[in-house]
Design a protein around this motif. Structure first.
Motif, PDB file in Angstrom:
ATOM      1  N   MET A   1     107.031  55.635 -61.496  1.00 21.16           N
ATOM      2  CA  MET A   1     106.704  55.151 -61.137  1.00 21.16           C
ATOM      3  C   MET A   1     105.212  53.633 -60.683  1.00 21.16           C
ATOM      4  SD  MET A   1     109.288  52.015 -59.710  1.00 21.16           S
ATOM      5  CE  MET A   1     110.602  54.012 -60.160  1.00 21.16           C
ATOM      6  N   ILE A   2     105.541  53.059 -61.402  1.00 19.36           N
ATOM      7  CA  ILE A   2     104.476  52.584 -61.553  1.00 19.36           C
ATOM      8  C   ILE A   2     104.756  50.558 -60.868  1.00 19.36           C
ATOM      9  CG2 ILE A   2     102.566  50.869 -62.767  1.00 19.36           C
ATOM     10  CD1 ILE A   2     102.207  52.708 -64.833  1.00 19.36           C
ATOM     11  N   VAL A   3     104.105  50.136 -59.663  1.00 19.73           N
ATOM     12  CA  VAL A   3     104.547  48.916 -59.418  1.00 19.73           C
ATOM     13  C   VAL A   3     103.154  48.035 -59.737  1.00 19.73           C
ATOM     14  CG1 VAL A   3     104.655  47.685 -57.205  1.00 19.73           C
ATOM     15  CG2 VAL A   3     105.546  49.950 -57.524  1.00 19.73           C
ATOM     16  N   PRO A   4     103.193  47.225 -60.383  1.00 21.55           N
ATOM     17  CA  PRO A   4     102.232  46.591 -60.798  1.00 21.55           C
ATOM     18  C   PRO A   4     101.324  45.388 -60.102  1.00 21.55           C
ATOM     19  CG  PRO A   4     103.659  45.791 -61.686  1.00 21.55           C
ATOM     20  CD  PRO A   4     104.320  46.838 -61.284  1.00 21.55           C
ATOM     21  N   THR A   5     100.499  45.089 -60.029  1.00 26.64           N
ATOM     22  CA  THR A   5      99.858  43.866 -59.067  1.00 26.64           C
ATOM     23  C   THR A   5     100.771  42.615 -58.892  1.00 26.64           C
ATOM     24  OG1 THR A   5      98.175  42.462 -60.143  1.00 26.64           O
ATOM     25  CG2 THR A   5      97.410  45.058 -58.520  1.00 26.64           C
ATOM     26  N   GLU A   6     100.727  41.863 -58.448  1.00 29.00           N
ATOM     27  CA  GLU A   6     101.466  39.881 -58.539  1.00 29.00           C
ATOM     28  C   GLU A   6     100.210  39.549 -59.605  1.00 29.00           C
ATOM     29  OE1 GLU A   6     101.880  38.153 -55.471  1.00 29.00           O
ATOM     30  OE2 GLU A   6     102.659  39.822 -53.522  1.00 29.00           O
ATOM     31  N   GLU A   7      99.466  39.872 -59.760  1.00 32.43           N
ATOM     32  CA  GLU A   7      98.428  39.146 -60.960  1.00 32.43           C
ATOM     33  C   GLU A   7      98.267  39.932 -62.471  1.00 32.43           C
ATOM     34  OE1 GLU A   7      93.646  39.175 -62.602  1.00 32.43           O
ATOM     35  OE2 GLU A   7      93.932  39.665 -60.362  1.00 32.43           O
ATOM     36  N   ALA A   8      98.966  41.329 -62.086  1.00 30.11           N
ATOM     37  CA  ALA A   8      99.579  41.517 -64.030  1.00 30.11           C
ATOM     38  C   ALA A   8     100.694  40.672 -64.083  1.00 30.11           C
ATOM     39  CB  ALA A   8      99.298  43.356 -62.980  1.00 30.11           C
ATOM     40  N   VAL A   9     101.781  40.640 -62.731  1.00 32.79           N
ATOM     41  CA  VAL A   9     102.965  40.316 -63.134  1.00 32.79           C
ATOM     42  C   VAL A   9     102.680  39.057 -64.043  1.00 32.79           C
ATOM     43  CG1 VAL A   9     105.015  39.659 -62.478  1.00 32.79           C
ATOM     44  CG2 VAL A   9     104.003  42.129 -61.521  1.00 32.79           C
ATOM     45  N   ARG A  10     101.755  37.850 -63.161  1.00 33.83           N
ATOM     46  CA  ARG A  10     101.876  36.567 -63.448  1.00 33.83           C
ATOM     47  C   ARG A  10     101.224  36.801 -64.961  1.00 33.83           C
ATOM     48  NH1 ARG A  10      99.958  35.765 -58.537  1.00 33.83           N
ATOM     49  NH2 ARG A  10      97.961  36.027 -59.334  1.00 33.83           N
ATOM     50  N   ARG A  11      99.924  37.242 -65.345  1.00 33.09           N
ATOM     51  CA  ARG A  11      99.438  37.737 -66.911  1.00 33.09           C
ATOM     52  C   ARG A  11     100.988  37.537 -67.516  1.00 33.09           C
ATOM     53  NH1 ARG A  11      94.612  40.408 -65.771  1.00 33.09           N
ATOM     54  NH2 ARG A  11      93.082  38.750 -66.195  1.00 33.09           N
ATOM     55  N   ALA A  12     101.644  38.341 -67.522  1.00 31.88           N
ATOM     56  CA  ALA A  12     102.577  38.627 -68.749  1.00 31.88           C
ATOM     57  C   ALA A  12     103.094  38.300 -68.730  1.00 31.88           C
ATOM     58  CB  ALA A  12     103.793  40.146 -68.072  1.00 31.88           C
ATOM     59  N   ALA A  13     103.362  37.356 -69.897  1.00 31.47           N
ATOM     60  CA  ALA A  13     104.685  36.605 -71.034  1.00 31.47           C
ATOM     61  C   ALA A  13     105.910  37.143 -70.349  1.00 31.47           C
ATOM     62  CB  ALA A  13     104.473  36.461 -71.889  1.00 31.47           C
ATOM     63  N   ASN A  14     105.795  38.439 -70.389  1.00 28.74           N
ATOM     64  CA  ASN A  14     107.643  39.052 -69.852  1.00 28.74           C
ATOM     65  C   ASN A  14     107.439  40.778 -69.915  1.00 28.74           C
ATOM     66  OD1 ASN A  14     107.655  40.518 -72.698  1.00 28.74           O
ATOM     67  ND2 ASN A  14     107.665  38.961 -73.840  1.00 28.74           N
ATOM     68  N   ARG A  15     108.314  41.106 -69.405  1.00 29.48           N
ATOM     69  CA  ARG A  15     108.608  42.893 -69.126  1.00 29.48           C
ATOM     70  C   ARG A  15     108.252  43.207 -69.922  1.00 29.48           C
ATOM     71  NH1 ARG A  15     110.342  44.477 -64.413  1.00 29.48           N
ATOM     72  NH2 ARG A  15     111.095  46.013 -64.148  1.00 29.48           N
ATOM     73  N   ASP A  16     108.281  43.085 -71.743  1.00 24.86           N
ATOM     74  CA  ASP A  16     107.746  44.349 -72.157  1.00 24.86           C
ATOM     75  C   ASP A  16     106.258  44.177 -72.411  1.00 24.86           C
ATOM     76  OD1 ASP A  16     110.237  45.230 -72.987  1.00 24.86           O
ATOM     77  OD2 ASP A  16     110.682  43.409 -74.481  1.00 24.86           O
ATOM     78  N   GLU A  17     105.853  42.999 -72.009  1.00 22.35           N
ATOM     79  CA  GLU A  17     104.358  42.774 -72.169  1.00 22.35           C
ATOM     80  C   GLU A  17     103.987  43.291 -71.016  1.00 22.35           C
ATOM     81  OE1 GLU A  17     101.210  39.262 -72.297  1.00 22.35           O
ATOM     82  OE2 GLU A  17     102.551  38.688 -72.838  1.00 22.35           O
ATOM     83  N   LEU A  18     104.073  42.981 -69.810  1.00 28.70           N
ATOM     84  CA  LEU A  18     103.867  43.920 -68.726  1.00 28.70           C
ATOM     85  C   LEU A  18     103.849  45.615 -69.003  1.00 28.70           C
ATOM     86  CD1 LEU A  18     102.587  43.639 -66.180  1.00 28.70           C
ATOM     87  CD2 LEU A  18     104.653  44.055 -65.574  1.00 28.70           C
ATOM     88  N   SER A  19     104.700  46.031 -69.755  1.00 26.74           N
ATOM     89  CA  SER A  19     104.881  47.845 -69.738  1.00 26.74           C
ATOM     90  C   SER A  19     103.979  47.867 -70.378  1.00 26.74           C
ATOM     91  CB  SER A  19     106.513  48.047 -70.246  1.00 26.74           C
ATOM     92  OG  SER A  19     106.902  47.943 -69.805  1.00 26.74           O
ATOM     93  N   TRP A  20     103.432  47.362 -71.587  1.00 27.38           N
ATOM     94  CA  TRP A  20     102.238  47.305 -72.832  1.00 27.38           C
ATOM     95  C   TRP A  20     101.144  46.994 -71.732  1.00 27.38           C
ATOM     96  CZ3 TRP A  20     103.061  50.252 -76.574  1.00 27.38           C
ATOM     97  CH2 TRP A  20     104.134  50.593 -77.280  1.00 27.38           C
ATOM     98  N   VAL A  21     101.195  46.846 -71.719  1.00 26.68           N
ATOM     99  CA  VAL A  21      99.606  45.965 -70.837  1.00 26.68           C
ATOM    100  C   VAL A  21      98.664  47.594 -69.385  1.00 26.68           C
ATOM    101  CG1 VAL A  21      98.493  44.866 -69.098  1.00 26.68           C
ATOM    102  CG2 VAL A  21      99.564  43.472 -70.889  1.00 26.68           C
ATOM    103  N   LEU A  22     100.316  47.295 -69.021  1.00 32.15           N
ATOM    104  CA  LEU A  22     100.613  48.500 -68.132  1.00 32.15           C
ATOM    105  C   LEU A  22      99.887  49.997 -69.038  1.00 32.15           C
ATOM    106  CD1 LEU A  22     103.124  48.446 -65.605  1.00 32.15           C
ATOM    107  CD2 LEU A  22     100.253  47.767 -65.179  1.00 32.15           C
ATOM    108  N   ARG A  23     100.444  50.411 -69.763  1.00 32.32           N
ATOM    109  CA  ARG A  23     100.374  51.766 -70.834  1.00 32.32           C
ATOM    110  C   ARG A  23      98.929  52.125 -71.578  1.00 32.32           C
ATOM    111  NH1 ARG A  23     104.304  54.000 -72.346  1.00 32.32           N
ATOM    112  NH2 ARG A  23     105.834  52.775 -72.487  1.00 32.32           N
ATOM    113  N   ASP A  24      98.528  50.963 -71.190  1.00 26.00           N
ATOM    114  CA  ASP A  24      97.050  50.310 -72.507  1.00 26.00           C
ATOM    115  C   ASP A  24      96.435  50.908 -71.392  1.00 26.00           C
ATOM    116  OD1 ASP A  24      98.238  49.926 -75.107  1.00 26.00           O
ATOM    117  OD2 ASP A  24      97.401  47.662 -74.598  1.00 26.00           O
ATOM    118  N   SER A  25      96.879  50.240 -69.977  1.00 23.03           N
ATOM    119  CA  SER A  25      95.476  50.824 -68.854  1.00 23.03           C
ATOM    120  C   SER A  25      95.541  52.352 -68.386  1.00 23.03           C
ATOM    121  CB  SER A  25      96.125  49.343 -67.870  1.00 23.03           C
ATOM    122  OG  SER A  25      94.577  48.871 -67.339  1.00 23.03           O
ATOM    123  N   LEU A  26      96.687  52.535 -68.644  1.00 25.93           N
ATOM    124  CA  LEU A  26      96.857  54.029 -68.170  1.00 25.93           C
ATOM    125  C   LEU A  26      95.883  54.917 -68.884  1.00 25.93           C
ATOM    126  CD1 LEU A  26      98.432  55.655 -66.033  1.00 25.93           C
ATOM    127  CD2 LEU A  26     100.621  55.652 -67.785  1.00 25.93           C
TER     128      LEU A  26
END
Length: 95
Positions: A1-26
């Protein structure tokens, strides 16, 4: 379970992009920490609503409430795990 920052959520165009950004960061953090492959989650859930007292996921002293977390996320988390590793008999030796 990952709870991203509000900034990360705002930057991502959609949920899929957010998942990819989080995966890359991880993966980046895992490489920097020189983690073994078995120490890195293969998959995860993204929850954009932080755990809070208001949504019932934290107690009044701000501790996780495992039964409520299981009720809310249990089925989705189990679906991420391959059946072989989640099965209660997976580690049982065959006689």
């Amino acid at each position: 379970m990952i709870v991203p920052t509000e900034e990360a959520v705002r930057r991502a165009a959609n949920r899929d992009e957010l998942s990819w950004v989080l995966r890359d960061s991880l993966q980046l953090v895992a490489r920097q920490a020189e983690l073994e492959s078995y120490e890195i989650p293969r998959d995860f859930l993204v929850e954009t609503e932080p755990f809070s007292v208001e949504n019932g996921l934290l107690s009044e002293i701000r501790k996780d409430l495992p039964p409520r977390l299981k009720d809310r996320y249990g089925d989705r988390l189990e679906a991420l795990c391959p059946r072989a590793c989640c099965s209660p008999t997976a580690a049982t030796p065959v006689s």
